[in-house]
Design an enzyme around this catalytic site. Structure first.
Site, PDB file in Angstrom:
ATOM      1  N   TYR A 153       4.406  -3.438  19.475  1.00 48.70           N
ATOM      2  CA  TYR A 153       4.944  -3.907  18.192  1.00 48.70           C
ATOM      3  C   TYR A 153       5.358  -5.379  18.304  1.00 48.70           C
ATOM      4  O   TYR A 153       4.963  -6.217  17.489  1.00 48.70           O
ATOM      5  CB  TYR A 153       6.140  -3.039  17.741  1.00 48.70           C
ATOM      6  CG  TYR A 153       6.885  -3.684  16.597  1.00 48.70           C
ATOM      7  CD1 TYR A 153       6.284  -3.801  15.347  1.00 48.70           C
ATOM      8  CD2 TYR A 153       8.160  -4.220  16.782  1.00 48.70           C
ATOM      9  CE1 TYR A 153       6.950  -4.443  14.303  1.00 48.70           C
ATOM     10  CE2 TYR A 153       8.827  -4.855  15.738  1.00 48.70           C
ATOM     11  CZ  TYR A 153       8.213  -4.968  14.504  1.00 48.70           C
ATOM     12  OH  TYR A 153       8.857  -5.609  13.480  1.00 48.70           O
ATOM     13  N   ARG A 196      18.516   4.866  26.061  1.00 50.85           N
ATOM     14  CA  ARG A 196      17.058   4.837  25.918  1.00 50.85           C
ATOM     15  C   ARG A 196      16.495   3.728  26.799  1.00 50.85           C
ATOM     16  O   ARG A 196      17.081   2.652  26.903  1.00 50.85           O
ATOM     17  CB  ARG A 196      16.688   4.586  24.456  1.00 50.85           C
ATOM     18  CG  ARG A 196      17.447   5.537  23.518  1.00 50.85           C
ATOM     19  CD  ARG A 196      16.933   5.552  22.134  1.00 50.85           C
ATOM     20  NE  ARG A 196      17.091   4.299  21.401  1.00 50.85           N
ATOM     21  CZ  ARG A 196      17.001   4.229  20.066  1.00 50.85           C
ATOM     22  NH1 ARG A 196      16.761   5.319  19.354  1.00 50.85           N
ATOM     23  NH2 ARG A 196      17.126   3.072  19.462  1.00 50.85           N
ATOM     24  N   ASN A 228       0.822  -1.222   0.000  1.00 55.59           N
ATOM     25  CA  ASN A 228       0.000   0.000   0.000  1.00 55.59           C
ATOM     26  C   ASN A 228       0.854   1.269   0.000  1.00 55.59           C
ATOM     27  O   ASN A 228       0.334   2.368   0.133  1.00 55.59           O
ATOM     28  CB  ASN A 228      -0.970   0.008   1.192  1.00 55.59           C
ATOM     29  CG  ASN A 228      -0.229  -0.012   2.521  1.00 55.59           C
ATOM     30  OD1 ASN A 228       1.002  -0.018   2.549  1.00 55.59           O
ATOM     31  ND2 ASN A 228      -0.965  -0.009   3.604  1.00 55.59           N
ATOM     32  N   LYS A 263       3.608  -8.618  16.311  1.00 54.30           N
ATOM     33  CA  LYS A 263       4.327  -9.516  15.415  1.00 54.30           C
ATOM     34  C   LYS A 263       4.270 -10.961  15.939  1.00 54.30           C
ATOM     35  O   LYS A 263       4.174 -11.918  15.175  1.00 54.30           O
ATOM     36  CB  LYS A 263       5.789  -9.078  15.254  1.00 54.30           C
ATOM     37  CG  LYS A 263       5.991  -7.832  14.432  1.00 54.30           C
ATOM     38  CD  LYS A 263       5.440  -7.918  13.024  1.00 54.30           C
ATOM     39  CE  LYS A 263       6.229  -8.835  12.111  1.00 54.30           C
ATOM     40  NZ  LYS A 263       5.661  -8.853  10.746  1.00 54.30           N
ATOM     41  N   ALA A 265       4.332  -7.665   4.710  1.00 54.74           N
ATOM     42  CA  ALA A 265       3.573  -6.436   4.952  1.00 54.74           C
ATOM     43  C   ALA A 265       3.220  -6.298   6.426  1.00 54.74           C
ATOM     44  O   ALA A 265       2.837  -7.269   7.080  1.00 54.74           O
ATOM     45  CB  ALA A 265       2.295  -6.439   4.108  1.00 54.74           C
TER      46      ALA A 265
HETATM   47  N1  UDP Z   1      21.136   3.324  18.293  1.00 55.83           N
HETATM   48  C1  UDP Z   1      22.068   4.350  18.370  1.00 55.83           C
HETATM   49  N2  UDP Z   1      21.728   5.556  17.814  1.00 55.83           N
HETATM   50  C2  UDP Z   1      20.535   5.790  17.194  1.00 55.83           C
HETATM   51  C3  UDP Z   1      19.605   4.724  17.105  1.00 55.83           C
HETATM   52  C4  UDP Z   1      19.924   3.499  17.671  1.00 55.83           C
HETATM   53  O1  UDP Z   1      23.147   4.211  18.925  1.00 55.83           O
HETATM   54  O2  UDP Z   1      20.310   6.914  16.723  1.00 55.83           O
HETATM   55  C5  UDP Z   1      21.487   2.015  18.891  1.00 55.83           C
HETATM   56  C6  UDP Z   1      20.485   1.578  19.935  1.00 55.83           C
HETATM   57  O3  UDP Z   1      20.905   2.026  21.210  1.00 55.83           O
HETATM   58  C7  UDP Z   1      20.552   0.063  19.838  1.00 55.83           C
HETATM   59  C8  UDP Z   1      21.000  -0.224  18.405  1.00 55.83           C
HETATM   60  O4  UDP Z   1      21.438   1.028  17.883  1.00 55.83           O
HETATM   61  O5  UDP Z   1      21.511  -0.440  20.701  1.00 55.83           O
HETATM   62  C9  UDP Z   1      19.940  -0.802  17.516  1.00 55.83           C
HETATM   63  O6  UDP Z   1      18.802   0.017  17.556  1.00 55.83           O
HETATM   64  P1  UDP Z   1      17.547  -0.249  16.608  1.00 55.83           P
HETATM   65  O7  UDP Z   1      16.489   0.719  16.999  1.00 55.83           O
HETATM   66  O8  UDP Z   1      18.012  -0.274  15.200  1.00 55.83           O
HETATM   67  O9  UDP Z   1      17.142  -1.761  16.940  1.00 55.83           O
HETATM   68  P2  UDP Z   1      16.726  -2.529  18.293  1.00 55.83           P
HETATM   69  O10 UDP Z   1      17.226  -1.741  19.499  1.00 55.83           O
HETATM   70  O11 UDP Z   1      15.249  -2.641  18.233  1.00 55.83           O
HETATM   71  O12 UDP Z   1      17.422  -3.834  18.173  1.00 55.83           O
END
Ligand code: UDP
Length: 306
Positions: A147, A267, A35, A151, A81
């Site tokens: 999320y 975060r 879409n 999934k 999707a």
């Molecule tokens: N990350 C980072 N800077 C950013 C975004 C993400 O250092 O601007 C780091 C984040 O702390 C994490 C990793 O990249 O350890 C992967 O993040 P992503 O959101 O891609 O995937 P997920 O945490 O869901 O595995």
């Protein structure tokens, strides 16, 4: 000889479009259903004139009886999707449940009526939650945000349809996929999308914390190949992790991309390390990753500077 026929839902998206490339190369007839919410025309434009390629602009949630014709004589359905990203899912949980679960059920129903030979579902390793140990397919499930839950419940629906209606299905739980065409135009993209966006705009890369956290990055064409192998196998109702088993530090990624770094606060709710155990897919489907981390980043850099 009659060509094999495939449907790729989300085929204009990041991973879906690489799936389309692989299937076209293997001489399939491919129908993409997308879409264009997450997907983009430019990811599939090189196939538009191919007589073995068909594009249908359609929301999976709107697949009803009147769309079942699309699935007629289809051998394999690859279901990518859906909607991604954690933060928006916390704000709009019912939208995520609707698209990722009910949308999946719509595709399952069409596939059931068409008696497809295999349905392969794009699952997410987010179902394992904040787990720092090596993760195999039997690791405890712990969904930490809508999320991940959506999934995971979509995946449950797929396995349920496999069991109750005897549709041959398999599930691939994707770890951190990266590669060309990764989405760079959104606030909540993956770290690769964010970093490449910053690189293109000559901004410093925002490394979270000390950057020593690790992720199991797997190159997108290797992911597509995993889906292909999961479709042609006789095995059924199986779940396979796809990652590399060799996690990389975020700081290493930032250094390989190059440029200034801006360290930003940690975060909440992020795991320190994610590592896939991929023995099952290697053993049962003879899959193995082909693209190294360095090569993968190089391919992405070439895309930016071509
Ligand atoms: N990350 C980072 N800077 C950013 C975004 C993400 O250092 O601007 C780091 C984040 O702390 C994490 C990793 O990249 O350890 C992967 O993040 P992503 O959101 O891609 O995937 P997920 O945490 O869901 O595995």
């Amino acid at each position: 000889m009659k060509l094999k026929r495939a449907i790729v839902t989300g085929g204009a998206g990041f991973i879906g479009s690489h799936m389309v490339d692989l299937l076209i190369k293997k001489n399939f007839h491919v129908t993409v259903i997308d879409n264009f919410i997450g997907g983009n025309k430019k990811n599939i434009k090189h196939h538009i004139k191919n007589k073995n390629f068909k594009f249908v602009k359609l929301d999976i949630c709107k697949i009803n009886n009147n769309k079942y014709n699309l699935f007629k004589n289809v051998d394999y359905v690859y279901h990518f999707a859906g909607i991604s990203a954690i933060l928006p899912s916390i704000e709009k949980p019912s939208k995520y449940m609707n698209v990722n679960i009910q949308g999946t059920v719509k595709v399952l129903e069409a596939s059931r009526k068409a008696k497809v030979k295999k349905f392969v579902y794009a699952g997410s390793a987010s179902c394992y939650g904040l787990n720092n140990s090596e993760i195999d397919e039997k690791t405890k499930i712990s969904t930490e945000h809508p999320y991940a839950l959506s999934k995971y419940l979509g995946e449950n629906a797929v396995l349920h349809w496999g069991k109750v209606y005897n549709i041959p299905v398999n599930v691939i739980r994707i770890f951190n996929a990266y590669g060309t065409r990764v989405r760079t135009n959104e606030d909540y993209g993956s770290v690769f999308g964010v970093f490449f966006n910053q690189k293109i705009k000559n901004k410093p890369l925002t490394v979270v914390g000390d950057g020593k956290q690790e992720r199991d990055f797997v190159y997108v064409t290797d992911v597509a190949n995993a889906f292909y192998l999961a479709s042609i196998t006789k095995k059924n109702c199986n779940i396979y992790n796809v990652g590399t088993g060799s996690p990389q530090k975020i700081i290493t990624l930032a250094k390989l991309i190059g440029g200034k770094i801006n360290f930003v606060p940690i975060r909440r709710g992020e795991t320190k390390k994610s590592k896939a155990n991929v023995r099952k897919i290697k053993r049962e489907l003879k899959w193995k990753p082909q693209v190294s981390f360095k090569e993968g980043i190089k391919k992405m850099m070439n895309e930016i500077y071509k």
